[in-house]
Motif scaffolding. Structure first.
Motif, PDB file in Angstrom:
ATOM      1  N   LEU A  26      46.875 -42.981   8.625  1.00 10.35           N
ATOM      2  CA  LEU A  26      47.273 -41.896   7.444  1.00 10.35           C
ATOM      3  C   LEU A  26      46.300 -40.647   7.443  1.00 10.35           C
ATOM      4  N   GLY A  27      46.911 -39.634   7.232  1.00 10.65           N
ATOM      5  CA  GLY A  27      46.215 -38.272   7.326  1.00 10.65           C
ATOM      6  C   GLY A  27      46.511 -37.273   6.444  1.00 10.65           C
ATOM      7  N   LEU A  28      46.089 -36.059   6.401  1.00 11.71           N
ATOM      8  CA  LEU A  28      46.281 -34.864   5.652  1.00 11.71           C
ATOM      9  C   LEU A  28      46.917 -33.840   6.606  1.00 11.71           C
ATOM     10  N   ARG A  29      48.029 -33.267   6.264  1.00 15.46           N
ATOM     11  CA  ARG A  29      48.689 -31.996   6.907  1.00 15.46           C
ATOM     12  C   ARG A  29      48.205 -30.729   6.125  1.00 15.46           C
ATOM     13  N   LEU A  30      47.543 -29.805   6.611  1.00 21.55           N
ATOM     14  CA  LEU A  30      47.088 -28.573   5.758  1.00 21.55           C
ATOM     15  C   LEU A  30      47.695 -27.533   6.939  1.00 21.55           C
ATOM     16  N   GLU A  31      47.485 -26.233   6.244  1.00 14.16           N
ATOM     17  CA  GLU A  31      47.939 -25.013   7.049  1.00 14.16           C
ATOM     18  C   GLU A  31      46.674 -24.530   7.822  1.00 14.16           C
ATOM     19  N   ASN A  32      46.828 -24.223   9.034  1.00 16.22           N
ATOM     20  CA  ASN A  32      45.636 -23.942   9.971  1.00 16.22           C
ATOM     21  C   ASN A  32      45.475 -22.134   9.665  1.00 16.22           C
ATOM     22  N   THR A  33      44.586 -21.979   8.648  1.00  9.97           N
ATOM     23  CA  THR A  33      44.398 -20.567   8.473  1.00  9.97           C
ATOM     24  C   THR A  33      43.118 -19.823   8.966  1.00  9.97           C
ATOM     25  N   SER A  34      41.954 -21.026   9.310  1.00  9.53           N
ATOM     26  CA  SER A  34      40.922 -20.597   9.646  1.00  9.53           C
ATOM     27  C   SER A  34      40.426 -21.120  10.634  1.00  9.53           C
ATOM     28  N   GLY A  35      41.183 -21.973  11.262  1.00 15.18           N
ATOM     29  CA  GLY A  35      40.643 -23.088  12.235  1.00 15.18           C
ATOM     30  C   GLY A  35      39.992 -24.140  11.626  1.00 15.18           C
ATOM     31  N   LEU A  36      40.005 -25.130  12.563  1.00 14.87           N
ATOM     32  CA  LEU A  36      39.451 -26.713  12.159  1.00 14.87           C
ATOM     33  C   LEU A  36      38.163 -26.313  11.499  1.00 14.87           C
ATOM     34  N   ALA A  37      37.103 -25.999  12.327  1.00 15.54           N
ATOM     35  CA  ALA A  37      35.813 -25.626  11.856  1.00 15.54           C
ATOM     36  C   ALA A  37      35.697 -25.018  10.303  1.00 15.54           C
ATOM     37  N   GLY A  38      36.303 -23.833  10.435  1.00 18.35           N
ATOM     38  CA  GLY A  38      36.355 -23.160   9.093  1.00 18.35           C
ATOM     39  C   GLY A  38      36.905 -23.606   7.850  1.00 18.35           C
ATOM     40  N   MET A  39      38.054 -24.456   8.432  1.00 17.83           N
ATOM     41  CA  MET A  39      38.622 -25.229   7.069  1.00 17.83           C
ATOM     42  C   MET A  39      37.669 -26.386   6.713  1.00 17.83           C
ATOM     43  N   LEU A  40      37.011 -26.842   7.361  1.00 19.00           N
ATOM     44  CA  LEU A  40      36.224 -28.070   6.947  1.00 19.00           C
ATOM     45  C   LEU A  40      34.951 -27.649   6.098  1.00 19.00           C
ATOM     46  N   ARG A  41      34.489 -26.214   6.258  1.00 19.70           N
ATOM     47  CA  ARG A  41      33.367 -25.720   5.548  1.00 19.70           C
ATOM     48  C   ARG A  41      33.823 -25.383   4.182  1.00 19.70           C
ATOM     49  N   SER A  42      34.973 -25.113   3.913  1.00 22.15           N
ATOM     50  CA  SER A  42      35.475 -24.497   2.744  1.00 22.15           C
ATOM     51  C   SER A  42      35.278 -25.575   1.678  1.00 22.15           C
ATOM     52  N   THR A  43      35.033 -24.847   0.739  1.00 21.02           N
ATOM     53  CA  THR A  43      35.154 -25.812  -0.868  1.00 21.02           C
ATOM     54  C   THR A  43      35.995 -25.457  -1.931  1.00 21.02           C
ATOM     55  N   GLU A  44      37.066 -24.461  -1.344  1.00 17.52           N
ATOM     56  CA  GLU A  44      38.177 -23.862  -2.154  1.00 17.52           C
ATOM     57  C   GLU A  44      39.362 -25.274  -2.194  1.00 17.52           C
ATOM     58  N   ARG A  45      40.091 -25.021  -3.423  1.00 19.42           N
ATOM     59  CA  ARG A  45      41.166 -25.915  -3.641  1.00 19.42           C
ATOM     60  C   ARG A  45      42.225 -25.173  -2.297  1.00 19.42           C
ATOM     61  N   VAL A  46      42.728 -26.523  -1.914  1.00 17.98           N
ATOM     62  CA  VAL A  46      43.937 -26.088  -0.790  1.00 17.98           C
ATOM     63  C   VAL A  46      45.116 -27.140  -0.965  1.00 17.98           C
ATOM     64  N   ARG A  47      46.129 -27.054  -0.544  1.00 18.06           N
ATOM     65  CA  ARG A  47      47.299 -27.600  -0.538  1.00 18.06           C
ATOM     66  C   ARG A  47      47.182 -28.719   0.628  1.00 18.06           C
TER      67      ARG A  47
END
Length: 392
Positions: A320-341
């Protein structure tokens, strides 16, 4: 590691789409960040329990009335709160005894709690082992429950009890380096000889000796490496050894460090990968090769999506996993606290099925659980607990 022995196979997989609604919905017990258990609790069949660790509140789902009921202590005692600093590393252990009795082993500010729920009586009893603040989650190892506690003078006391909560002989670890590691540990991992709690400054280990005794050690990280816990659990290699992804500050690169005793083997990596143990993902593709090996023909420039694996079934091999858009790279995405699809996916190795879409902050804080033939997903920002029918 992020694994379960439950088979994860959704019913009607071929017909599911990411725009679908959930098969069933449950309302959460209240506002809060809950953990869920499907266990016998003074009952002949498993019941659904919801624990709010930060508040020490325990609820039971009553299917006939479709309501949550708060369980209380017979003497009006409160359940000690759990350390919020454990975050995503929070976990508990469960021991199931005779006559439908289960014991939940929970890290708290007052020691390792052994909680026994009684749903017919809407009550619980609780005892504590260690009576010191937990700095790591418990793990079942060598037929007992173990958890590290913060002792006085910078020492660590490993609480120990049997599966019914009876205290056993613990282990105390005292070294000059320990004040550096008295923060929250990552979720523990274990094999037949060792149990380990990884932290920012090093790892706490329990060793099983040939005589059957247990001792404890602290192993610091190499001076030039810092662990990168945000990318998931240690990688479990085919030979059974564990490897932790680290950052090399001097080289500004990533390396995998072997956690095998008495060695410091390293493998350089071009980029971090998310994994659940034996499986890792390169962008949105599942890999069976070690995470430090790159494919001969990559298409990094065309990759616009990332899959974050969350839970691997050792029974069915599905993830089981999540598929997300790669807009800021993996490290940048994991630091984000904004709502994402984020799209929920089930990866079965030969196919990947999308079956739901949500929009929340930090969707990787989803809590998955299985109850009554259904797969459920909870997130504190969602109004409902979403459920999907599992294949019988």
């Amino acid at each position: 590691m992020c694994q379960t022995s439950q088979p994860l196979q959704l019913a009607g997989t071929a017909l599911r789409r990411q725009t679908d609604s959930a098969d069933q919905l449950l309302k959460p017990p209240a506002a809060g960040d809950f953990e869920f258990f499907s266990v016998p609790a003074g009952t002949a069949v498993p019941v659904l329990l919801a624990l709010e660790p930060g508040k020490g509140l325990l609820y039971a789902w009553l299917p006939d009335s479709r309501q949550w009921a708060l369980l209380t202590h017979a003497r009006e005692h409160l359940l000690a709160c759990c350390r919020k600093t454990l975050g995503m590393s929070w976990r508990a252990e469960v021991g199931t005894g005779a006559a439908g009795c289960s014991h939940l082993f929970i890290p708290t500010e007052e020691g390792l709690a052994c909680l026994t729920p009684d749903v017919p009586g809407l009550a619980f009893t609780v005892g504590y082992v260690g009576r010191l603040p937990s700095i790591g989650a418990p793990i079942q190892w060598m037929g007992r429950i173990w958890a590290p506690l913060r002792a006085t003078g910078g020492a660590v006391q490993f609480a120990c009890c049997d599966l019914e909560g009876r205290a056993g002989d613990g282990v105390v670890l005292e070294t000059a380096e320990l004040p550096l590691v008295l923060n929250a540990m990552q979720a523990p991992v274990a094999d037949a000889r060792r149990a380990m709690w990884l932290g920012d400054a090093g790892r706490l280990e329990l060793h099983r000796r040939t005589t059957g005794t247990v001792d404890a050690v602290f192993v610091p990280w190499p001076a030039d490496l810092k662990p990168a816990f945000e990318f998931g659990s240690p990688y479990l290699a085919s030979d059974g050894e564990l490897w932790q992804l680290c950052r090399n500050a001097s080289r500004r690169s990533y390396e995998y460090l072997s956690l095998a005793p008495f060695q410091e083997a390293r493998m350089p990596a071009l980029q971090p990968r998310m994994g659940t143990g034996g499986v890792n993902f390169r962008f949105a593709r599942r890999q069976r090769t070690p995470p430090w090996e790159e494919p001969e023909h990559g298409h990094d420039g065309t990759e616009v999506e990332i899959v974050l694996p969350m839970l691997e079934s050792t029974a069915s091999g599905s993830i089981l996993g999540l598929r997300l858009e790669n807009t800021s790279g993996l490290a940048g995405m994991l630091r984000s606290t904004e709502r994402v699809r984020a799209v929920l996916v089930l990866d079965e190795g030969t196919r990947q099925t999308a079956f739901f879409t949500l929009n929340v902050a930090m969707p990787w804080r989803l809590r998955w659980f299985v109850h009554d033939g259904m797969l459920w997903a909870f997130h504190a920002q969602l109004q409902q607990i979403h459920g999907w029918e599992l294949q019988p």
